[in-house]
Design an enzyme around this catalytic site. Structure first.
Site, PDB file in Angstrom:
ATOM      1  N   SER A 147      30.703  43.031  49.844  1.00  0.00           N
ATOM      2  CA  SER A 147      30.967  44.260  50.603  1.00  0.00           C
ATOM      3  C   SER A 147      29.675  44.800  51.193  1.00  0.00           C
ATOM      4  O   SER A 147      28.591  44.622  50.620  1.00  0.00           O
ATOM      5  CB  SER A 147      31.560  45.308  49.661  1.00  0.00           C
ATOM      6  OG  SER A 147      31.530  46.586  50.273  1.00  0.00           O
ATOM      7  N   TYR A 161      30.196  49.975  42.154  1.00  0.00           N
ATOM      8  CA  TYR A 161      30.835  48.955  42.996  1.00  0.00           C
ATOM      9  C   TYR A 161      29.766  48.222  43.803  1.00  0.00           C
ATOM     10  O   TYR A 161      29.725  46.982  43.831  1.00  0.00           O
ATOM     11  CB  TYR A 161      31.851  49.630  43.926  1.00  0.00           C
ATOM     12  CG  TYR A 161      32.484  48.710  44.936  1.00  0.00           C
ATOM     13  CD1 TYR A 161      33.359  47.701  44.547  1.00  0.00           C
ATOM     14  CD2 TYR A 161      32.218  48.865  46.302  1.00  0.00           C
ATOM     15  CE1 TYR A 161      33.945  46.863  45.484  1.00  0.00           C
ATOM     16  CE2 TYR A 161      32.797  48.032  47.239  1.00  0.00           C
ATOM     17  CZ  TYR A 161      33.665  47.035  46.831  1.00  0.00           C
ATOM     18  OH  TYR A 161      34.249  46.202  47.754  1.00  0.00           O
TER      19      TYR A 161
HETATM   20  N1  LIG Z   1      39.381  46.737  51.403  1.00  0.00           N
HETATM   21  C1  LIG Z   1      38.180  46.897  51.919  1.00  0.00           C
HETATM   22  O1  LIG Z   1      37.977  47.724  52.833  1.00  0.00           O
HETATM   23  C2  LIG Z   1      37.020  46.083  51.411  1.00  0.00           C
HETATM   24  C3  LIG Z   1      35.755  46.314  51.960  1.00  0.00           C
HETATM   25  C4  LIG Z   1      34.692  45.540  51.530  1.00  0.00           C
HETATM   26  C5  LIG Z   1      34.888  44.543  50.583  1.00  0.00           C
HETATM   27  N2  LIG Z   1      36.137  44.372  50.042  1.00  0.00           N
HETATM   28  C6  LIG Z   1      36.300  43.312  49.034  1.00  0.00           C
HETATM   29  O2  LIG Z   1      37.241  42.383  49.546  1.00  0.00           O
HETATM   30  C7  LIG Z   1      38.000  41.803  48.489  1.00  0.00           C
HETATM   31  C8  LIG Z   1      39.476  42.011  48.733  1.00  0.00           C
HETATM   32  O3  LIG Z   1      39.683  43.398  48.839  1.00  0.00           O
HETATM   33  P1  LIG Z   1      41.128  43.993  49.147  1.00  0.00           P
HETATM   34  O4  LIG Z   1      40.930  45.429  49.506  1.00  0.00           O
HETATM   35  O5  LIG Z   1      41.871  43.094  50.060  1.00  0.00           O
HETATM   36  O6  LIG Z   1      41.772  43.913  47.698  1.00  0.00           O
HETATM   37  P2  LIG Z   1      43.024  44.697  47.077  1.00  0.00           P
HETATM   38  O7  LIG Z   1      42.465  45.647  46.067  1.00  0.00           O
HETATM   39  O8  LIG Z   1      43.911  45.224  48.158  1.00  0.00           O
HETATM   40  O9  LIG Z   1      43.796  43.509  46.363  1.00  0.00           O
HETATM   41  C9  LIG Z   1      43.145  42.769  45.378  1.00  0.00           C
HETATM   42  C10 LIG Z   1      44.148  41.910  44.634  1.00  0.00           C
HETATM   43  O10 LIG Z   1      43.431  41.449  43.481  1.00  0.00           O
HETATM   44  C11 LIG Z   1      44.256  41.545  42.337  1.00  0.00           C
HETATM   45  N3  LIG Z   1      43.411  41.700  41.161  1.00  0.00           N
HETATM   46  C12 LIG Z   1      42.788  42.828  40.758  1.00  0.00           C
HETATM   47  N4  LIG Z   1      42.105  42.602  39.619  1.00  0.00           N
HETATM   48  C13 LIG Z   1      42.279  41.296  39.323  1.00  0.00           C
HETATM   49  C14 LIG Z   1      41.817  40.475  38.267  1.00  0.00           C
HETATM   50  N5  LIG Z   1      41.058  40.973  37.292  1.00  0.00           N
HETATM   51  N6  LIG Z   1      42.185  39.167  38.249  1.00  0.00           N
HETATM   52  C15 LIG Z   1      42.976  38.663  39.233  1.00  0.00           C
HETATM   53  N7  LIG Z   1      43.458  39.414  40.258  1.00  0.00           N
HETATM   54  C16 LIG Z   1      43.100  40.715  40.300  1.00  0.00           C
HETATM   55  C17 LIG Z   1      45.148  42.748  42.597  1.00  0.00           C
HETATM   56  O11 LIG Z   1      46.349  42.692  41.825  1.00  0.00           O
HETATM   57  C18 LIG Z   1      45.370  42.660  44.109  1.00  0.00           C
HETATM   58  O12 LIG Z   1      46.549  41.920  44.416  1.00  0.00           O
HETATM   59  C19 LIG Z   1      37.491  42.481  47.203  1.00  0.00           C
HETATM   60  O13 LIG Z   1      36.509  41.663  46.612  1.00  0.00           O
HETATM   61  C20 LIG Z   1      36.879  43.770  47.708  1.00  0.00           C
HETATM   62  O14 LIG Z   1      35.888  44.259  46.824  1.00  0.00           O
HETATM   63  C21 LIG Z   1      37.205  45.104  50.441  1.00  0.00           C
END
Ligand SMILES: NC(=O)c1ccc[n+]([C@@H]2O[C@H](COP(=O)([O-])OP(=O)(O)OC[C@H]3O[C@@H](n4cnc5c(N)ncnc54)[C@H](O)[C@@H]3O)[C@@H](O)[C@H]2O)c1
Length: 250
Positions: A147, A161
């Site tokens: 991120s 985070y």
């Molecule tokens: N959403 C954003 O704006 C954003 C921005 C920067 C980085 N990210 C990163 O991108 C990645 C995806 O983010 P997102 O927002 O699409 O995710 P999300 O939170 O919408 O979905 C994540 C999925 O991971 C699953 N999950 C959570 N904990 C888990 C575990 N311990 N083991 C297995 N599965 C697990 C959840 O059930 C969920 O289905 C993450 O690494 C997040 O940190 C997201």
């Protein structure tokens, strides 16, 4: 565009959000996608959607933060689907807890754990579980989703985070140096804000983005393919790759 037919790709946390774009892209290119999520219904639905669209997919439920579960699940995938060629460490945010911003001074030590567990230990667990097999086969691709918060100190309230994301990303840099000669690459994709977050978070950010929109799951799928180099290492004469092509470990 190159094809991924015959490759097995494990994508963690792929039951929703960015993970859906990653698995759709990998499946479209021909990979057999192993769809992990901690939520069984989300993993099953995502895998079923890939199969309905003509792809190859298997749901696998485990918690990336629990080493023994990760190890056992990877061993099962290797037995039932095949050796894992591609790992995308996508599970993140605050894991199965809702993502909330909180200033560090207001946090208790138990508040730190979810961020470190999923964004750093989860990356280590899944990477360790697949790495020896990749090195022995002389081929592997590991991609960790990080991120912008791991690079800059924004937004306020995301210090744990950001620290965990920075840790996962920097681990990948070290790992890439250790495994390059084994034919394994390790890369990081750092996301900005995605379009599936609530509007209260996204509205102020969209105004600052020149193209006027947030990231989509398909954008991330395309980025995963972009960092997927096709060639093998080119070693100086007389130096062979580490590992052998005939390994049977996960
Ligand atoms: N959403 C954003 O704006 C954003 C921005 C920067 C980085 N990210 C990163 O991108 C990645 C995806 O983010 P997102 O927002 O699409 O995710 P999300 O939170 O919408 O979905 C994540 C999925 O991971 C699953 N999950 C959570 N904990 C888990 C575990 N311990 N083991 C297995 N599965 C697990 C959840 O059930 C969920 O289905 C993450 O690494 C997040 O940190 C997201």
């Amino acid at each position: 565009m190159f094809r991924l037919d015959g490759k097995v790709a494990l994508v963690t946390g792929a039951g929703r959000g960015a993970g859906l774009g990653i698995i759709r892209t990998l499946a479209k290119q021909g990979a057999h996608v192993v769809v992990n999520d901690i939520d069984p219904a989300a993993a099953a639905a995502a895998a079923e959607a890939l199969r309905t669209a003509g792809g190859r997919a298997t749901p696998v439920v485990f918690d990336v933060t629990v080493w023994e579960s990760v190890r056992a699940a990877v061993a099962q995938v290797v037995r039932e689907v095949g050796p894992i060629d591609i790992l995308v460490n996508n599970a993140g945010n605050a894991g199965s807890q809702p993502m909330q911003l909180k200033l560090f001074v207001e946090m208790a030590p138990e508040d730190w754990q979810p961020f470190i567990a999923v964004n750093l230990l989860g990356v280590l667990n899944c990477t360790h579980a697949v790495l020896r097999g990749m090195c022995e086969r002389g081929w592997g691709r590991i991609i960790t989703i990080s991120s912008g918060s791991g690079q800059v100190a924004r937004p306020p309230g995301a210090s744990l985070y950001g620290a965990a994301k920075a840790g996962g990303a920097h681990f990948m840099r070290h790992l890439s140096q250790e495994v390059a000669r084994s034919g394994v690459t390790a890369n990081v994709i750092s996301l900005g804000m995605m379009n599936h977050l609530p509007e209260e978070f996204t509205a102020p950010v969209i105004r600052t983005i020149p193209i006027g929109r947030l990231g989509t799951p398909e954008d991330i799928g395309a980025a995963v393919l972009f960092v997927y180099p096709i060639g093998r290492p080119q070693l100086p004469p007389g130096r062979s790759p580490r590992g052998s092509a005939a390994g049977s470990s996960p």
